[in-house]
Enzyme design. Structure first.
Site, short mmCIF file in Angstrom:
data_model
loop_
_atom_site.label_atom_id
_atom_site.label_comp_id
_atom_site.label_asym_id
_atom_site.label_seq_id
_atom_site.Cartn_x
_atom_site.Cartn_y
_atom_site.Cartn_z
N THR A 50 -12.58 6.03 8.23
CA THR A 50 -13.03 7.13 7.37
C THR A 50 -14.54 7.12 7.21
O THR A 50 -15.22 8.11 7.50
CB THR A 50 -12.34 7.04 6.01
OG1 THR A 50 -10.92 6.97 6.20
CG2 THR A 50 -12.68 8.24 5.14
N GLU A 71 -14.53 1.24 17.83
CA GLU A 71 -13.29 1.27 17.06
C GLU A 71 -12.23 0.41 17.73
O GLU A 71 -11.99 0.53 18.94
CB GLU A 71 -12.79 2.72 16.93
CG GLU A 71 -11.37 2.89 16.45
CD GLU A 71 -11.07 2.18 15.16
OE1 GLU A 71 -9.95 1.65 15.02
OE2 GLU A 71 -11.94 2.14 14.25
N ALA A 72 -11.58 -0.44 16.94
CA ALA A 72 -10.57 -1.34 17.48
C ALA A 72 -9.32 -0.60 17.93
O ALA A 72 -8.64 -1.03 18.87
CB ALA A 72 -10.19 -2.39 16.44
N VAL A 264 -14.85 -5.27 17.56
CA VAL A 264 -16.07 -6.08 17.50
C VAL A 264 -15.70 -7.51 17.12
O VAL A 264 -14.98 -7.75 16.15
CB VAL A 264 -17.08 -5.48 16.50
CG1 VAL A 264 -18.21 -6.45 16.22
CG2 VAL A 264 -17.62 -4.16 17.05
N TRP A 544 -2.70 0.53 -2.07
CA TRP A 544 -3.48 0.53 -0.84
C TRP A 544 -4.92 0.98 -1.10
O TRP A 544 -5.50 1.73 -0.33
CB TRP A 544 -2.82 1.38 0.25
CG TRP A 544 -1.33 1.33 0.20
CD1 TRP A 544 -0.49 2.29 -0.31
CD2 TRP A 544 -0.48 0.25 0.60
NE1 TRP A 544 0.82 1.87 -0.24
CE2 TRP A 544 0.86 0.64 0.33
CE3 TRP A 544 -0.71 -1.00 1.18
CZ2 TRP A 544 1.95 -0.19 0.61
CZ3 TRP A 544 0.38 -1.81 1.46
CH2 TRP A 544 1.68 -1.41 1.18
N HIS A 545 -5.50 0.47 -2.20
CA HIS A 545 -6.85 0.85 -2.61
C HIS A 545 -7.77 -0.37 -2.72
O HIS A 545 -8.50 -0.50 -3.71
CB HIS A 545 -6.81 1.55 -3.98
CG HIS A 545 -6.13 2.88 -3.97
ND1 HIS A 545 -5.76 3.53 -5.13
CD2 HIS A 545 -5.75 3.69 -2.96
CE1 HIS A 545 -5.19 4.67 -4.84
NE2 HIS A 545 -5.17 4.80 -3.52
N ALA A 578 -15.31 0.92 1.53
CA ALA A 578 -14.85 0.66 0.17
C ALA A 578 -15.18 -0.75 -0.31
O ALA A 578 -15.16 -1.01 -1.52
CB ALA A 578 -13.35 0.89 0.07
N GLN A 590 -9.70 7.51 -1.09
CA GLN A 590 -10.36 8.14 0.05
C GLN A 590 -11.52 9.03 -0.38
O GLN A 590 -12.54 9.11 0.31
CB GLN A 590 -9.36 8.89 0.92
CG GLN A 590 -8.63 10.05 0.29
CD GLN A 590 -7.84 10.83 1.34
OE1 GLN A 590 -8.22 10.94 2.51
NE2 GLN A 590 -6.72 11.40 0.92
#
Length: 609
Positions: A50, A71-72, A264, A544-545, A578, A590
Site C-alpha cells: 500500500t 516486491e516479494a 529484498v 490485522w492492524h 504503518a 489502510q
C-alpha cells in the site's frame, strides 16, 4: 486492516477455477525482470504494498527521478477473486497472503495465531476487509505533541483528502458521507455496496442503547458514532486498491520500474568516519534464483510493513544488540527499539442464530447459492458479492466516570479523547475459531448466523517483532501479546457486556431465531467474568492492524525514525509504512497508511527539489 475469516472452503474452491483462467493477464509493467533493470536508481522502494505504491506514484511524478519498486510477491491478478468485495476471504491462504504464524502466546493460554498479510503488488490493500477510516483528530495531535512536528490533524487531513474520492451510492439508510472529507479526484475510490442487510441497519440503531449516536461522517476527525462503513470499492462494486488506484494508471511512466518476485534480503550500508549511509539493497530474483545488487543514488525507502520492515533492518545490522549478537549479524547501528512497541486491535464476538435472509452464511455454505451469487455479480455487479462480511460499524468513547470505575484511567494516559471500543455487525458466524474454554455451539452448515463483534481500539498491551533466523527466507517472530495488560482484559469484559445489550435491542432481536436474542456463542448461561475472559482469550483474533515497530519518535524517547521518517543515525534511509505510527489510530488502518505515504512523498520531494 479488517479481515474476516469464515471457514468456508467453498469460497476458495469456487473462485480458484475462475482465477486460474486469467493468470498474469498483462498485469505488470514490462520492467519486471532483473535482466531489464538498471543497477542504479534515485529511489529504491523496498515493498510494493500500500505505502510503497503510493510513494512510487508520487515520486515518479518528478520526471528526473528514477524509481524502482522491489516486491516479494507478484501481480494480484494471479488470484482474480481479490477484486470482488464479497470474495475477499477467498484470497486468504493463497499466493497473495504471507500467512505468518505466531509462536504460542502466553497471554492467550499458548494459542498460536495465523496472521494474514498481503503479499503482492498492492500489499494488504488486496486482501483486507475494505473498511476505510481515519480516526480521531486527537491521535494525530498526540503524534505531534510527542515530538513529531507536521503530523497534527490539521497537517494530515489534506493528505487524507488528497488520497481519496467518494462515489456517492446511497441505496440504504446510513450510507452517508460529507463531501468536504474527500477530494474529487483522489486515486483511492470509496463507496458503498449495493446489497444491504436489514439487520445491519438495525444494528446501527441498536447502538444508541449504549449511547453510540448515529452520524453522517466519521472521517473529519470526530470518530465517535455509528454508520455504514465507507469501503474501498468503486461505484461499479469492484475493490479499489493501491495496485489499481496508484500503480496501474502510471505503470508505463518511463522513470518508474517494478520488479515483482524480488524479495529484498538486506540493505547495504557504508560506514565512514562513524557515519552510516544506506547505499542500496541486495535482492533475489525469484525468476532465476540469483541475488543482485541495486544502488540508490538518493535513498532506500523501506515500506515492507510492520513485521518485515523491522525484520529487514535487523537482518541488515540495525536493531537490538542482543538480537544481532544472537544471529551473528554485524552491527551497523544499535537501536533497542527496532521491532518493539507493536500495537494492534483485537476482535471478539457474540454469535446469534439468525433469519436466513439476514446472513451470508447460507450463501457461502451452499454451493448452489454461492454460484448464483457469483453469476449475479458477474452479470450485473450486484447481489451479496458486492459487500464484505462486515460492512457496518460504530465507535464508543467510554465516559470518564466509567473509565474510573473500571480502574483503567492511568493506563490510557493521554488517550481519553478518542474511541476506545469499536462495535461491528458481521453477516456470518465470526470468528470461526472454536473455544477450548467452553462447550461451543458449532457453525452448523444448515443454519444461519450473524455476529455482533467488539474491537479494542485503544490497546494497552504491546507486542514485538524479532528474528526467527538470520535469513529473510524465514518469516519474523511475531509476538502479539494480546490482553497481556490487565487494562485490556477489563475493557474487553466491558465491551462484551455491551455486545449483549446491543443484541437484546428489539430492532436487532427481531432478526434472530431462538431464545436469549438468538445467542448461541458463548451462550447466555456463560456470564461470570472468569469464564467470559477465558472464552474471549480462546477465540479472539487480530483486526490485522499492527503498527509501531519502527515508531516515529525522538531517539531518546524510543524512536526508530524521526518526524521526516528518516532512520535515526543513518543517512539515505527512511521507513514509510504503518510501523512508524507511535500511537495506533482508533480506526481501520489502510486510511492512515495511505496518508503516511502521501506525506512521506511530499517530504521527500521537499528534500530534493
Amino acid at each position: 486492516m479488517l479481515i474476516r475469516i469464515p471457514s468456508l472452503v467453498a469460497i476458495w474452491t469456487a473462485w480458484q477455477a475462475f482465477s486460474s483462467c486469467s493468470v498474469l493477464a498483462s498485469p505488470i509493467h514490462h520492467h519486471s525482470k532483473r535482466a531489464e533493470l538498471e543497477s542504479t536508481y534515485d529511489f529504491v522502494i523496498v515493498g510494493g504494498g500500500t505505502a510503497g505504491l503510493v510513494l512510487a506514484n508520487r515520486l515518479s511524478e518528478v520526471s528526473q527521478y528514477s524509481v524502482l519498486i522491489l516486491e516479494a510477491g507478484q501481480s494480484p491478478e494471479v488470484v482474480s477473486a481479490y477484486s470482488t468485495p464479497g470474495a475477499s476471504q477467498a484470497v486468504l491462504g493463497t499466493t497473495l497472503d504471507w500467512a505468518f504464524v505466531t509462536p504460542p502466546q502466553a497471554s492467550l493460554n499458548n494459542r498460536t495465531i495465523t496472521y494474514h498479510r498481503g503479499r503482492g503488488v498492492g500489499g494488504s490493500s488486496l486482501i483486507n476487509g475494505l473498511t476505510y477510516g481515519r480516526g480521531s483528530s486527537s491521535i494525530y495531535d498526540l503524534w505531534a505533541r510527542l515530538g513529531n512536528d507536521g503530523w497534527s490533524w490539521s497537517d494530515v487531513l489534506p493528505l487524507f483528502k488528497k488520497s481519496t474520492s467518494f462515489d456517492s451510492l446511497h441505496v440504504a439508510p446510513y450510507q452517508t458521507s460529507n463531501s468536504s472529507a474527500y477530494s474529487t479526484d483522489g486515486p483511492l475510490k470509496l463507496s458503498y455496496p449495493q446489497y444491504v442487510y436489514t439487520a445491519s441497519t438495525a444494528f446501527i440503531e441498536s447502538l444508541r442503547a449504549i449511547a453510540v449516536p448515529t452520524v453522517t461522517e466519521l472521517n473529519l476527525g470526530n470518530n465517535i458514532g455509528a454508520k455504514q462503513e465507507p469501503l474501498t470499492q468503486d461505484a461499479s462494486q469492484k475493490r479499489s486498491t493501491a495496485y489499481n488506484a496508484y500503480y496501474k494508471p502510471v505503470r508505463n511512466r518511463t522513470n518508474l520500474f517494478l520488479a515483482a518476485n524480488a524479495p529484498v534480503r538486506q540493505i547495504n550500508f557504508q560506514k565512514l568516519n562513524g557515519s552510516v549511509t544506506a547505499t542500496g539493497v541486495v535482492a533475489t530474483d525469484q525468476w532465476t534464483g540469483e541475488t543482485f545488487n541495486v544502488t540508490a543514488r538518493k535513498e532506500v525507502i523501506l515500506s515492507a510493513g510492520t513485521f518485515q520492515s523491522p525484520q529487514i533492518l535487523m537482518l541488515s545490522g540495525i536493531g537490538p544488540q542482543e538480537t544481532l549478537d544472537q544471529y551473528g549479524i554485524p552491527a551497523y547501528l544499535i537501536n533497542e527499539n527496532v521491532g518493539q512497541h507493536m500495537q494492534d486491535h483485537t476482535y471478539f464476538s457474540v454469535i446469534a442464530k439468525s433469519q436466513p435472509e439476514q446472513s451470508a452464511a447460507q450463501v457461502y455454505n451452499r454451493i448452489d447459492l454461492l454460484q448464483a451469487a457469483e453469476a449475479e455479480y458477474t452479470a450485473n455487479m450486484s447481489g451479496p458479492m458486492t459487500t464484505p462480511i462486515g460492512p457496518t460499524y460504530g465507535f464508543e468513547r467510554i465516559p470518564e466516570g466509567t473509565l474510573e470505575t473500571l480502574d483503567v484511567t492511568s493506563k490510557l494516559g493521554n488517550r481519553h479523547s478518542q474511541a476506545h471500543i469499536e462495535y461491528l455487525w458481521e453477516n456470518i458466524y465470526y470468528p470461526t475459531v472454536l473455544s477450548d474454554a467452553i462447550d461451543q455451539y458449532p457453525p452448523n452448515l444448515n443454519e444461519s448466523f450473524f455476529s455482533v463483534t467488539a474491537a479494542l481500539v485503544a490497546p494497552a498491551s504491546r507486542g514485538n517483532v524479532t528474528l526467527q533466523t538470520n535469513s529473510i527466507q524465514d518469516g519474523p517472530t511475531i509476538n502479539v501479546n494480546y490482553l497481556a495488560d490487565e487494562t485490556d482484559q477489563k475493557m474487553a469484559l466491558y465491551a462484551f457486556r455491551n455486545l449483549r445489550k446491543i443484541l437484546a435491542q428489539p430492532k436487532l432481536d427481531a432478526h434472530t431465531i431462538g431464545p436469549d436474542h438468538g445467542e448461541v456463542v458463548p451462550g447466555a448461561e456463560i456470564d461470570d467474568d472468569k469464564t467470559l475472559l477465558a472464552y474471549i482469550k480462546s477465540t479472539l483474533l487480530p483486526v490485522w492492524h499492527p503498527v509501531g515497530t519502527c515508531q516515529m519518535l525522538p531517539q531518546e524517547d524510543g524512536g526508530v525514525v524521526d518526524s521526516r521518517l528518516k532512520v535515526h543515525g543513518v543517512k539515505g534511509l527512511r521507513v514509510v509504512d504503518a510501523s512508524i505510527m507511535p500511537v495506533i489510530p482508533d480506526q481501520h488502518m489502510q486510511g492512515p497508511v495511505y496518508m503516511v505515504a502521501e506525506k512521506a512523498a511530499d517530504m521527500i520531494k521537499e528534500d530534493y527539489l
